[in-house]
Design a protein around this motif. Structure first.
Motif, PDB file in Angstrom:
ATOM      1  N   ALA A 178       8.814  29.148  19.293  1.00 45.79           N
ATOM      2  CA  ALA A 178       8.987  30.266  18.355  1.00 45.79           C
ATOM      3  C   ALA A 178      10.372  30.232  17.707  1.00 45.79           C
ATOM      4  O   ALA A 178      10.502  30.355  16.487  1.00 45.79           O
ATOM      5  N   MET A 181      10.419  27.458  15.109  1.00 39.77           N
ATOM      6  CA  MET A 181       9.598  27.732  13.916  1.00 39.77           C
ATOM      7  C   MET A 181      10.244  28.808  13.052  1.00 39.77           C
ATOM      8  O   MET A 181      10.225  28.735  11.827  1.00 39.77           O
ATOM      9  N   ASN A 182      10.830  29.793  13.700  1.00 46.04           N
ATOM     10  CA  ASN A 182      11.523  30.838  12.938  1.00 46.04           C
ATOM     11  C   ASN A 182      12.741  30.271  12.231  1.00 46.04           C
ATOM     12  O   ASN A 182      12.962  30.520  11.050  1.00 46.04           O
ATOM     13  N   GLU A 187       5.748  27.409   8.398  1.00 45.75           N
ATOM     14  CA  GLU A 187       4.493  28.171   8.365  1.00 45.75           C
ATOM     15  C   GLU A 187       3.303  27.375   8.859  1.00 45.75           C
ATOM     16  O   GLU A 187       2.169  27.850   8.810  1.00 45.75           O
ATOM     17  N   LEU A 212       3.331  31.257  19.028  1.00 49.06           N
ATOM     18  CA  LEU A 212       3.005  31.768  17.689  1.00 49.06           C
ATOM     19  C   LEU A 212       3.140  33.287  17.620  1.00 49.06           C
ATOM     20  O   LEU A 212       3.499  33.844  16.587  1.00 49.06           O
ATOM     21  N   VAL A 215       6.423  34.189  16.368  1.00 48.15           N
ATOM     22  CA  VAL A 215       6.860  33.727  15.045  1.00 48.15           C
ATOM     23  C   VAL A 215       6.777  34.895  14.068  1.00 48.15           C
ATOM     24  O   VAL A 215       5.774  35.606  14.028  1.00 48.15           O
ATOM     25  N   THR A 219       1.156  32.001   9.896  1.00 45.43           N
ATOM     26  CA  THR A 219       1.104  30.561  10.150  1.00 45.43           C
ATOM     27  C   THR A 219      -0.328  30.045  10.079  1.00 45.43           C
ATOM     28  O   THR A 219      -1.279  30.781  10.331  1.00 45.43           O
TER      29      THR A 219
END
Ligand code: ATP
Ligand code: MG
Length: 663
Positions: A178, A181-182, A187, A212, A215, A219
């Protein structure tokens, strides 16, 4: 062990340098020592040699633009595509040759060969699918996958459409996913349902889904089904979770024109393994990085198209990016990918694979070699390893005893052993001997590669004398270098440049790259990396490198592996705490404890005398096999342990705590 082995071992123990084997030199890609002068006298144009290994769709106008340091640009205005360089251009000659030999966990006979033709086809189909999902040029696609072939397929599919990838180690936690991805505003995620570890199915998608949840934006996910239905964990899938197999089927036979990327366009983002705190989003480019990966693969790993080359790292680590995927495939060779662990179903697993596939090179980590050594030479001895031509290590310093074991028992004294120092940030190898040129000194990585300039300096930046400890610096830019930390130029400068550069100057010669490692240099210019600057201990005012002490300890008979950390001490400031794993067949007793203490005193001096020797069955390691010294330090000082989520073996922590209390 036969008598001759004992004699040989005794002889090797005495020897501190080794010439490259003649049989190797005769066939080496690089064997002329004049390359060092040639590159130095022709810098930076010498790096055209690296660029020439690639196909360019538009020629570059300038090799290096150094007008705005440390934001260097290489192969200015050149255009190319990494996927085209790794696939399309090999099709004429190598379409039916193996590009990837994938060796799965030995549970379902799942080994797969991808020829260049097949890999090209699947990459195109998946690239078409990604586009269909809405992935556009410059969108960051995250991959959270173990060692399955769909991982390099996905990476190359992204490269094909100009979408940078960000690969997160499958062993990392949901939180780690997370966070990354952040940080990358990513995405898209490509992941899998699960995989096997030592024969058992492991649920991966639940962890990915948990990530996820953390996030902070929408996504789309692609899920590879690695497990057969009866082993699957029956995850529910939402509308935004697509099956990889369906996507590839839907796009069967489609081809995607590779997008022209500027040499300086981002190829991928890689978050450093996080051994020392907040992960850094290292940005690598298409032209500089790929040429560096290809050139070092050719000159250092001696890769030729007909080789079967085996790097036993994980693709979730930079070593796997550069030396499983991009370097070997750019050169059109056969690269191996191994899903499992080295000791399942038995401790000869790697040797069995090397024998079966007739691998020509083996590139692995010192921690693996020390494990092989601990298990004993009967495992490699029972296999024919004569296909091997070159051995390499990376990740941490390799102590001379392990180096010699590798040289003798795996290479049969016929293979050069290269100890390669580099980092996520450098994109590829930096310090090492050229295997067809330089003599090897066990325990020392070697000189900087041709065309590189590195040194060991003191706190004020002046070079230290031979044998003295100081800080490693790199004085000139190189094509494979990171360009910045993702969306954080300021941290890029603070982290790697501020220490030794005149940051107000726009003269490139005032800028010096600081890798944050301690090192020593000898009279031949060979550099021994002592470990991270943070890992240097200060005992009664003396600076001691943890790795140096560790090397002394693993030099003691009966010791397989050791970690050294500083523990608070009222008088000395810091005291040496050592954690030790014994070799199979040796007891954890007072005698060994004393031999260890003596070994350290002999090698370094009484100042380094360990305050405590704690025997332990395992050491806490990151996924890339590095010892998490920070944790051991906390244990020594009885501090809070902090985040242990990036550990490969989190369970060992409480065992070690207990041992430490008993000792
Ligand atoms: P982080 O930077 O997030 O703390 P990390 O440094 O462990 O993580 P990597 O880039 O994978 O992430 O590791 C590079 C480091 O590994 C080098 O800076 C060095 O300390 C060590 N290293 C790698 N190869 C060698 C080698 N051959 N000899 C000595 N040390 C090495
Ligand atoms: Mg680092």
């Amino acid at each position: 062990m036969s008598e001759t082995d004992v004699d040989l071992e005794a002889r090797l123990a005495e020897q501190d340098s080794f010439e490259p084997p003649e049989s190797f030199v005769e066939q080496a890609n690089v064997s002329d020592p004049s390359i060092y002068d040639e590159f130095e006298n022709n810098w930076p144009e010498c790096w055209e040699a690296a660029a020439d290994l690639l196909d360019w769709n538009s020629d570059y106008d300038q090799v290096l633009d150094d007008s705005n340091p440390p934001f260097y640009e290489w192969f200015v205005d050149g255009e190319l595509n990494a996927s085209e360089n790794c696939l399309d251009r090999h099709l004429d000659e190598r379409s039916d040759e193996a590009a990837i030999e994938w060796v799965g966990e030995p549970v379902d006979e799942a080994n797969r060969t991808y020829t260049y033709g097949e890999l090209h086809r699947e990459v195109n189909e998946f690239a078409a699918a990604l586009r269909d999902m809405g992935v556009e040029e410059d969108d960051v696609v995250t991959m959270y996958m173990p060692m399955i072939p769909e991982l390099p397929v996905a990476m190359l599919a992204c490269a094909r459409i100009g979408a940078p990838h960000s690969v997160v180690f499958a062993g990392f936690s949901a939180d780690a996913l997370a966070t990354r991805m952040n940080a990358a505003d990513s995405e898209y995620l490509v992941t899998c349902d699960g995989y096997y570890r030592r024969g058992d199915p492991l649920d991966h998608l639940s962890k990915a889904n948990e990530g996820l949840d953390g996030v902070d934006h929408g996504t789309d996910t692609v899920v590879v089904d690695r497990l057969p239905d009866d082993d699957s964990f029956g995850h529910e899938r939402s509308d935004t979770q697509h099956s990889y197999a369906d996507l590839v089927d839907d796009h069967e036979g489609e081809t995607i024109e590779p997008v022209d990327r500027d040499a300086e366009d981002m190829l991928f983002l890689m978050y450093t393994s996080g051994t020392t705190g907040q992960p850094k989003g290292v940005k690598h480019t298409t032209g500089g990085y790929l040429s560096w990966a290809a050139w070092t693969s050719q000159s250092v790993l001696d890769i030729k198209p007909d080789d079967t080359y085996f790097c036993a790292a994980d693709i979730g680590w930079i070593t796997g990016h550069s030396y499983i995927v991009y370097g070997p495939l750019a050169l059109g060779t056969t690269t191996m990918m191994y899903e499992g662990t080295p000791d399942y179903p038995d401790r000869d697993r790697l040797w069995e694979i090397i024998e079966e596939y007739e691998a020509n090179q083996l590139y692995t980590a010192p921690t693996a070699i020390r494990a092989f050594m601990k298990w004993g030479e009967e495992y490699p001895d029972s296999h024919d390893l004569s296909s091997l031509r070159l051995l390499g290590t990376v990740g941490e310093p390799i102590n001379p005893r392990a180096w010699k074991w590798y040289y003798q028992h795996i290479g049969d004294e016929e293979c050069p052993v290269i100890d390669t120092w580099w980092q996520t940030e450098t994109g590829g190898m930096m310090l090492t001997t050229l295997p067809g040129v330089g003599k090897m000194k066990p325990g020392s990585a070697g000189p900087p590669l041709p065309g590189l300039s590195a040194d060991v300096v003191d706190m004020s930046g002046s070079p230290v004398g031979a044998g003295e400890a100081g800080y490693l610096v790199v004085n000139k830019p190189w094509p494979g270098m990171l360009r910045t930390l993702y969306k954080n130029d300021e941290r890029f400068i603070n982290e790697y440049w501020r220490e030794y550069s005149d940051v107000d100057s726009d003269d490139s010669s005032d800028w010096v790259y600081f890798p944050e490692d301690g090192a020593k240099i000898d009279e031949d210019g060979y550099i021994t990396v002592l470990g991270r600057v943070d890992d240097v201990l200060n005992v009664s005012g003396h600076r001691l490198g943890t790795m140096e002490i560790e090397s002394a300890i693993v030099g003691v008979e009966g010791v397989a592996e050791a970690a050294v950390v500083g523990g608070d001490h009222d008088i000395k400031g810091e005291a040496v705490y050592t954690y030790v794993i014994t070799e199979d067949g040796y007891e954890e007793n007072e005698e060994l404890r004393e031999a260890i203490i003596e070994g350290v005193e002999d090698a370094i001096g009484p100042i380094a005398r360990p305050e405590a020797v704690i025997f332990t069955p395992e050491l806490p390691k990151t996924r890339s096999g590095k010892i998490m010294r920070r944790l051991l330090e906390n244990i020594a000082n009885e501090d809070e342990l902090g985040d242990t989520s990036t550990l490969r073996n989190p369970d060992v922590v409480s065992d070690i705590q207990q041992q430490a209390q008993n000792d």
